[in-house]
Design a protein around this motif. Structure first.
Motif, mmCIF file in Angstrom:
data_model
loop_
_atom_site.group_PDB
_atom_site.id
_atom_site.type_symbol
_atom_site.label_atom_id
_atom_site.label_comp_id
_atom_site.label_asym_id
_atom_site.label_seq_id
_atom_site.Cartn_x
_atom_site.Cartn_y
_atom_site.Cartn_z
ATOM 1 N N ALA A 128 49.579 57.736 25.403
ATOM 2 C CA ALA A 128 49.757 56.545 24.567
ATOM 3 C C ALA A 128 50.504 56.894 23.281
ATOM 4 N N ILE A 129 50.200 58.032 22.697
ATOM 5 C CA ILE A 129 50.891 58.455 21.473
ATOM 6 C C ILE A 129 52.367 58.709 21.752
ATOM 7 N N LYS A 130 52.673 59.390 22.860
ATOM 8 C CA LYS A 130 54.072 59.644 23.221
ATOM 9 C C LYS A 130 54.821 58.343 23.456
ATOM 10 N N TYR B 181 58.053 56.824 21.228
ATOM 11 C CA TYR B 181 59.288 56.327 21.822
ATOM 12 C C TYR B 181 59.566 54.899 21.347
ATOM 13 N N TYR B 182 58.540 54.053 21.397
ATOM 14 C CA TYR B 182 58.677 52.667 20.940
ATOM 15 C C TYR B 182 59.104 52.626 19.473
ATOM 16 N N GLY C 91 49.997 56.850 9.479
ATOM 17 C CA GLY C 91 49.225 55.665 9.098
ATOM 18 C C GLY C 91 49.617 54.460 9.929
ATOM 19 N N ILE C 92 50.924 54.275 10.127
ATOM 20 C CA ILE C 92 51.414 53.161 10.948
ATOM 21 C C ILE C 92 50.960 53.344 12.392
ATOM 22 N N LEU C 93 51.085 54.554 12.934
ATOM 23 C CA LEU C 93 50.672 54.835 14.307
ATOM 24 C C LEU C 93 49.205 54.479 14.496
ATOM 25 N N LYS C 94 48.348 54.954 13.611
ATOM 26 C CA LYS C 94 46.917 54.672 13.742
ATOM 27 C C LYS C 94 46.643 53.181 13.626
ATOM 28 N N ARG C 95 47.296 52.524 12.717
ATOM 29 C CA ARG C 95 47.059 51.098 12.493
ATOM 30 C C ARG C 95 47.547 50.244 13.665
#
Length: 63
Positions: free
Chosen positions: A29-31, A35-36, A6-10
Motif C-alpha cells: 500500500a505504501i509503494k 507511485y500515486y 505526514g501527508i502519507l499517514k494522513r
C-alpha cells in the motif's frame, strides 16, 4: 521528507490501520501510494502538476 510522511499517514494510513492484515500488505500500500503521489496527485503549489510532470518541465527548461 517529514511533510511527505505526514501527508502519507494522513491520506492512506490513519483510519485504515486495521485494513492491513500484515506488513507485506502495508508495504504494498505504501509503494502504491508513493507511485500515486509522484505520478497522479496534482499539487497546486507546483502549478497544478504532479511532482514528476513538474520535475520534467523544469528539466526541459534547463536543457
Amino acid at each position: 521528507m517529514e511533510g511527505f510522511f505526514g501527508i502519507l499517514k494522513r491520506e492512506m494510513f490513519y483510519g485504515f490501520e486495521k485494513t492491513f492484515k500484515n506488513l507485506d500488505e502495508l508495504e504494498k500500500a505504501i509503494k502504491e501510494y508513493i507511485y500515486y503521489y509522484n505520478n497522479k496527485r496534482i499539487k497546486s503549489t507546483i502549478k497544478n502538476h504532479t511532482p514528476i510532470q513538474y520535475r520534467n518541465m523544469v528539466l526541459n527548461q534547463l536543457a
